[in-house]
Write a protein that holds these residues in place. Structure first.
Motif, PDB file in Angstrom:
ATOM      1  N   GLN A   1       0.452 -24.584   1.485  1.00 37.72           N
ATOM      2  CA  GLN A   1       1.445 -24.543   0.398  1.00 37.72           C
ATOM      3  C   GLN A   1       2.731 -25.256   0.833  1.00 37.72           C
ATOM      4  OE1 GLN A   1      -0.188 -23.804  -2.006  1.00 37.72           O
ATOM      5  NE2 GLN A   1      -1.455 -22.019  -1.794  1.00 37.72           N
ATOM      6  N   THR A   2       3.899 -24.648   0.584  1.00 37.37           N
ATOM      7  CA  THR A   2       5.157 -25.368   0.868  1.00 37.37           C
ATOM      8  C   THR A   2       5.301 -25.722   2.341  1.00 37.37           C
ATOM      9  OG1 THR A   2       6.329 -23.284   1.208  1.00 37.37           O
ATOM     10  CG2 THR A   2       6.437 -24.228  -0.997  1.00 37.37           C
TER      11      THR A   2
ATOM     12  N   GLY B   1      -6.284 -24.712  -7.684  1.00 35.04           N
ATOM     13  CA  GLY B   1      -4.996 -24.022  -7.734  1.00 35.04           C
ATOM     14  C   GLY B   1      -5.066 -22.507  -7.626  1.00 35.04           C
ATOM     15  N   ALA B   2      -6.273 -21.943  -7.537  1.00 37.53           N
ATOM     16  CA  ALA B   2      -6.387 -20.479  -7.423  1.00 37.53           C
ATOM     17  C   ALA B   2      -6.368 -20.131  -5.938  1.00 37.53           C
ATOM     18  CB  ALA B   2      -7.665 -19.981  -8.080  1.00 37.53           C
ATOM     19  N   ILE B   3      -5.280 -19.491  -5.501  1.00 34.71           N
ATOM     20  CA  ILE B   3      -5.112 -19.323  -4.058  1.00 34.71           C
ATOM     21  C   ILE B   3      -6.060 -18.247  -3.515  1.00 34.71           C
ATOM     22  CG2 ILE B   3      -2.783 -20.252  -4.082  1.00 34.71           C
ATOM     23  CD1 ILE B   3      -1.677 -17.474  -3.829  1.00 34.71           C
TER      24      ILE B   3
ATOM     25  N   GLY C   1      -0.712 -20.441   4.076  1.00 36.04           N
ATOM     26  CA  GLY C   1       0.498 -19.709   3.735  1.00 36.04           C
ATOM     27  C   GLY C   1       0.194 -18.220   3.868  1.00 36.04           C
ATOM     28  N   ASP C   2       1.221 -17.429   4.195  1.00 38.92           N
ATOM     29  CA  ASP C   2       0.967 -15.989   4.383  1.00 38.92           C
ATOM     30  C   ASP C   2       0.487 -15.351   3.082  1.00 38.92           C
ATOM     31  OD1 ASP C   2       3.534 -16.533   3.399  1.00 38.92           O
ATOM     32  OD2 ASP C   2       4.454 -14.753   4.285  1.00 38.92           O
ATOM     33  N   GLY C   3       1.088 -15.725   1.969  1.00 36.91           N
ATOM     34  CA  GLY C   3       0.673 -15.159   0.687  1.00 36.91           C
ATOM     35  C   GLY C   3      -0.771 -15.511   0.386  1.00 36.91           C
ATOM     36  N   SER C   4      -1.128 -16.761   0.561  1.00 32.39           N
ATOM     37  CA  SER C   4      -2.494 -17.218   0.271  1.00 32.39           C
ATOM     38  C   SER C   4      -3.506 -16.531   1.173  1.00 32.39           C
ATOM     39  CB  SER C   4      -2.594 -18.734   0.463  1.00 32.39           C
ATOM     40  OG  SER C   4      -1.687 -19.394  -0.377  1.00 32.39           O
TER      41      SER C   4
ATOM     42  N   TYR D   1      -5.052 -13.051   0.180  1.00 32.81           N
ATOM     43  CA  TYR D   1      -6.013 -12.855  -0.915  1.00 32.81           C
ATOM     44  C   TYR D   1      -7.426 -12.620  -0.395  1.00 32.81           C
ATOM     45  CZ  TYR D   1      -2.718 -14.241  -4.584  1.00 32.81           C
ATOM     46  OH  TYR D   1      -1.660 -14.291  -5.447  1.00 32.81           O
TER      47      TYR D   1
ATOM     48  N   ASN E   1       6.098 -17.144   6.275  1.00 32.27           N
ATOM     49  CA  ASN E   1       7.502 -17.330   5.862  1.00 32.27           C
ATOM     50  C   ASN E   1       7.982 -16.140   5.030  1.00 32.27           C
ATOM     51  OD1 ASN E   1       6.311 -17.713   3.381  1.00 32.27           O
ATOM     52  ND2 ASN E   1       6.770 -19.894   3.231  1.00 32.27           N
TER      53      ASN E   1
ATOM     54  N   SER F   1       7.237 -14.996   2.222  1.00 33.87           N
ATOM     55  CA  SER F   1       7.681 -15.349   0.869  1.00 33.87           C
ATOM     56  C   SER F   1       6.542 -16.030   0.105  1.00 33.87           C
ATOM     57  CB  SER F   1       8.854 -16.331   1.003  1.00 33.87           C
ATOM     58  OG  SER F   1       9.169 -16.902  -0.238  1.00 33.87           O
ATOM     59  N   TYR F   2       6.569 -15.878  -1.216  1.00 35.38           N
ATOM     60  CA  TYR F   2       5.823 -16.775  -2.100  1.00 35.38           C
ATOM     61  C   TYR F   2       6.783 -17.937  -2.377  1.00 35.38           C
ATOM     62  CZ  TYR F   2       2.179 -13.300  -3.423  1.00 35.38           C
ATOM     63  OH  TYR F   2       1.119 -12.423  -3.452  1.00 35.38           O
ATOM     64  N   ALA F   3       7.002 -18.742  -1.344  1.00 34.92           N
ATOM     65  CA  ALA F   3       8.118 -19.694  -1.422  1.00 34.92           C
ATOM     66  C   ALA F   3       7.981 -20.647  -2.598  1.00 34.92           C
ATOM     67  CB  ALA F   3       8.204 -20.471  -0.116  1.00 34.92           C
ATOM     68  N   ILE F   4       6.765 -21.087  -2.859  1.00 36.83           N
ATOM     69  CA  ILE F   4       6.611 -22.109  -3.909  1.00 36.83           C
ATOM     70  C   ILE F   4       7.081 -21.581  -5.262  1.00 36.83           C
ATOM     71  CG2 ILE F   4       4.215 -21.550  -4.497  1.00 36.83           C
ATOM     72  CD1 ILE F   4       3.878 -24.705  -4.556  1.00 36.83           C
ATOM     73  N   LEU F   5       6.932 -20.284  -5.425  1.00 34.90           N
ATOM     74  CA  LEU F   5       7.317 -19.739  -6.731  1.00 34.90           C
ATOM     75  C   LEU F   5       8.832 -19.743  -6.902  1.00 34.90           C
ATOM     76  CD1 LEU F   5       4.667 -16.920  -7.218  1.00 34.90           C
ATOM     77  CD2 LEU F   5       4.586 -19.314  -7.896  1.00 34.90           C
TER      78      LEU F   5
HETATM   79  C1  LIG Z   1      -5.399 -16.636  -7.921  1.00 36.19           C
HETATM   80  C2  LIG Z   1      -3.955 -16.978  -7.954  1.00 36.19           C
HETATM   81  N1  LIG Z   1      -3.032 -16.013  -8.081  1.00 36.19           N
HETATM   82  C3  LIG Z   1      -1.718 -16.331  -8.085  1.00 36.19           C
HETATM   83  C4  LIG Z   1      -1.301 -17.618  -7.996  1.00 36.19           C
HETATM   84  C5  LIG Z   1       0.161 -17.979  -8.109  1.00 36.19           C
HETATM   85  N2  LIG Z   1       0.671 -18.479  -6.834  1.00 36.19           N
HETATM   86  C6  LIG Z   1       0.721 -19.787  -6.563  1.00 36.19           C
HETATM   87  S1  LIG Z   1       1.345 -20.113  -5.079  1.00 36.19           S
HETATM   88  C7  LIG Z   1       1.594 -18.481  -4.771  1.00 36.19           C
HETATM   89  C8  LIG Z   1       2.223 -18.021  -3.508  1.00 36.19           C
HETATM   90  C9  LIG Z   1       1.806 -18.756  -2.302  1.00 36.19           C
HETATM   91  O1  LIG Z   1       2.447 -18.161  -1.206  1.00 36.19           O
HETATM   92  P1  LIG Z   1       2.174 -18.641   0.268  1.00 36.19           P
HETATM   93  O2  LIG Z   1       0.738 -18.852   0.488  1.00 36.19           O
HETATM   94  O3  LIG Z   1       2.865 -17.681   1.183  1.00 36.19           O
HETATM   95  O4  LIG Z   1       2.841 -20.077   0.355  1.00 36.19           O
HETATM   96  P2  LIG Z   1       4.380 -20.496   0.175  1.00 36.19           P
HETATM   97  O5  LIG Z   1       4.595 -20.638  -1.279  1.00 36.19           O
HETATM   98  O6  LIG Z   1       5.219 -19.422   0.779  1.00 36.19           O
HETATM   99  O7  LIG Z   1       4.501 -21.785   0.882  1.00 36.19           O
HETATM  100  C10 LIG Z   1       1.152 -17.702  -5.829  1.00 36.19           C
HETATM  101  C11 LIG Z   1       1.216 -16.226  -5.862  1.00 36.19           C
HETATM  102  C12 LIG Z   1      -2.314 -18.600  -7.866  1.00 36.19           C
HETATM  103  N3  LIG Z   1      -2.026 -19.891  -7.775  1.00 36.19           N
HETATM  104  N4  LIG Z   1      -3.602 -18.251  -7.837  1.00 36.19           N
END
Ligand SMILES: Cc1ncc(C[n+]2csc(CCOP(=O)(O)OP(=O)(O)O)c2C)c(N)n1
Length: 551
Positions: free
Chosen positions: A362-363, A386-388, A412-415, A418, A440, A442-446
């Motif tokens: 991601q970011t 695009g589905a993380i 990414g930590d958020g990704s 899942y 990081n 954070s869901y930084a990209i959001l």
């Molecule tokens: C299945 C699904 N749920 C939610 C999202 C929305 N979404 C896009 S990026 C993101 C956060 C990504 O966070 P991270 O992996 O930590 O990367 P960062 O943005 O911090 O670089 C979310 C929740 C998505 N794209 N797909």
């Protein structure tokens, strides 16, 4: 006597579907029981269906053969849907076997009864509930040949328990896959005319065109005609690195993509879609092809992309033109306190020959592409739909498909959260995967998206939805609990050493890097990190992009 399940398994392996990612339940028990009678089928247990479907995706991207999944009724299939969606967008073949209640049981509406076909249709081009044991093997053969395509597709075969357990099935031989056609003469000639004209023309390569033969043919065409080479933003599988023709990927940010495409008068699509913005933004364009630019489709996903490019090479007389080849180049090894760029730099500095990179950074991965451009030859697997939650499962599948190649998953930590259960499958199967987590917090990209959609002055509750502090995720403990050796690193020197160790040692490893969130809380136009990333883009693009992004 052969049960339906046994004949199904035999039909699958005879057609080259020799890996099955499973998360079974009671309705799939006869399939599970039959596994020992068909030892050619490698069954890999996943602890969540999203891992099974994503692993099937990664497997097919690298092996060029579909894997099967074994899923439990509508709920299990639904849990796997996000990664089936990613596979569909990436045109990746998958054969889902979804167990169902016995045919006579459905009328009772028991607990797990649901409309499986409706769930399946979302991502599958082919859906069938097999009605009889005798018919099951030929249903399976049809599912397999449909999945293979081309284009690769998701095919879902729903298997009622009594169809599976009854006797009287015979395996059927594989059906011959379709031969993808080369572009028709008139189509090639139309593209050649565009290339011969004096107006600015680009070839946009996607899908299978991003493998070596397609890249080389496209590079000859570019050399002979002056056309620009572009790659789709999120390739299913892109061969890149030293010795291969370099190609510029369309940017995720529509603002940047528009800059890349500006001034084009002809855009020639090769197994790619005309570029559109990932989302709609108030007041901004969705369709990114500039006004006045003519779009030509040389090869659709069902066509032979490389063969069509070869035909175009002939048509424009580019047969003797040279192929541009990326010079080998590695960045220096980073030192001192880490940030996201330095993590990418470290990966680029040590990336081994033949690596498979599953990119869900991601970011934090903004500079990855430019830093690894001259690394030894590798495959890049991107987030196609695009589905993380795709990166770790895809790494599982890629490692099973290519046991001799190192797999690096950048997360990414958020990704990562899942489908974190992927780590357990990596440990159980002893897969050579190095997972690097950019924590990081954070869901930084959001945060960027919040600004891009025009939401002004987000309040504390809004910001909380994008923030992963409290409790802080501890990936070292998570990985250990799932059986994967793991470390947290603080400095560039440490990271390089741990990467080299992880890559050299058999089995999976996880390296957690704690990096500043590059966007959190910052206004887009005040982002020094993004500016630095822009600096690494080709100069004219960077200049134009800066002018637009930072007026
Ligand atoms: C299945 C699904 N749920 C939610 C999202 C929305 N979404 C896009 S990026 C993101 C956060 C990504 O966070 P991270 O992996 O930590 O990367 P960062 O943005 O911090 O670089 C979310 C929740 C998505 N794209 N797909």
């Amino acid at each position: 006597m052969t049960t339906g399940a046994q004949a199904l398994l035999r039909t699958l392996v005879d057609a080259g579907v020799t890996t099955c990612f499973t998360n079974p339940g009671t309705s799939e028990m006869h399939f599970v029981a039959a596994l020992d009678s068909v030892p050619e089928m490698r069954s890999v247990l996943a602890l969540f269906e999203g891992v099974a479907t994503g692993a099937a995706d990664g497997y097919a991207r690298m092996s060029e053969r579909p894997a099967a999944t074994l899923l439990h009724l509508g709920s299990g299939l639904g849990n796997g849907l996000a990664n089936l969606h990613n596979a569909r967008k990436g045109k990746v073949p998958i054969v889902n076997i979804v167990g169902d209640h016995a045919t006579y049981h459905t009328k009772y509406d028991a607990q797990l009864q649901s409309d499986i076909e409706t769930v399946a249709r979302n991502a599958s081009s082919w859906v069938r509930t097999s009605q009889s044991t005798g018919q099951l093997p030929s249903d399976a053969a049809e599912a397999i040949v449909t999945a293979i395509g081309p284009p690769g597709q998701v095919a879902t075969l729903i298997l009622p328990a009594d169809v599976s357990w009854s006797d009287g099935a015979e395996p059927v031989p594989p059906r011959p896959p379709a031969e993808p056609p080369v572009a028709a003469k008139a189509v090639v000639e139309e593209a050649a005319r565009a290339l011969r004209g004096r107006r600015k023309t680009a070839l946009l390569l996607g899908g299978r065109a991003l493998r070596e033969p397609g890249l080389e043919a496209a590079s000859r065409i570019a050399a002979a005609t002056g056309a620009t080479l572009l790659a789709e933003a999120f390739p299913t599988r892109m061969e890149r690195g030293a010795g291969l023709p370099p190609i510029e990927r369309i940017a995720y940010l529509a603002e940047l993509a528009s800059v890349q495409l500006s001034g084009l008068r002809h855009l020639i699509l090769v197994d790619a879609k005309a570029p559109v913005s990932f989302f709609a933004y108030p007041g901004k364009k969705s369709y990114l092809v500039p006004n006045g630019c003519e779009v030509h489709e040389l090869a659709a996903p069902a066509d032979d992309a490389a063969g069509s490019l070869e035909a175009l090479v002939e048509a424009v007389g580019a047969g003797s033109a040279g192929v541009a080849r990326q010079e080998p180049a590695r960045p220096e090894r980073p030192t001192g306190e880490l940030d996201a760029d330095k993590v990418c730099q470290a990966v680029a500095a040590v990336l081994p020959e033949g690596a498979i990179v599953s990119d869900e950074a991601q970011t934090s991965g903004v500079t990855l592409s430019s830093l690894t451009a001259g690394s030894p030859r590798h495959d890049l697997l991107a987030l196609t739909g695009g589905a993380i939650g795709q990166g770790l499962p895809v790494a599982v599948g890629a490692a099973i498909a290519c046991p001799d190649r190192p797999v690096i998953a950048l997360e990414g930590d958020g990704s990562a959260m899942y489908t974190i259960q992927s780590l357990w499958t990596m440990a159980r199967e002893g897969l050579d995967v190095t997972a690097v987590v950019f924590n990081n917090r954070s869901y930084a990209i959001l945060n960027i998206e919040l600004e891009r959609v025009g939401a002004e002055r987000p309040g504390p509750t809004a910001k909380e939805q994008l923030d992963l502090h409290g409790p802080d995720l501890d990936f070292v403990s998570l990985a250990r609990g799932l059986g994967v050796p793991s470390v947290r690193v603080e400095t560039g020197e440490d990271l390089v050493a741990q990467l080299e160790r992880a890559i050299a040692e058999p089995g999976p490893h996880l390296i957690e890097t704690v990096v500043p969130s590059v966007y959190s809380g910052l206004r887009l136009r005040a982002m020094p990190h993004a500016l630095r990333a822009l600096e690494k883009l080709p100069r004219p693009i960077a200049k134009a992009a800066k002018a637009r992004l930072y007026p």
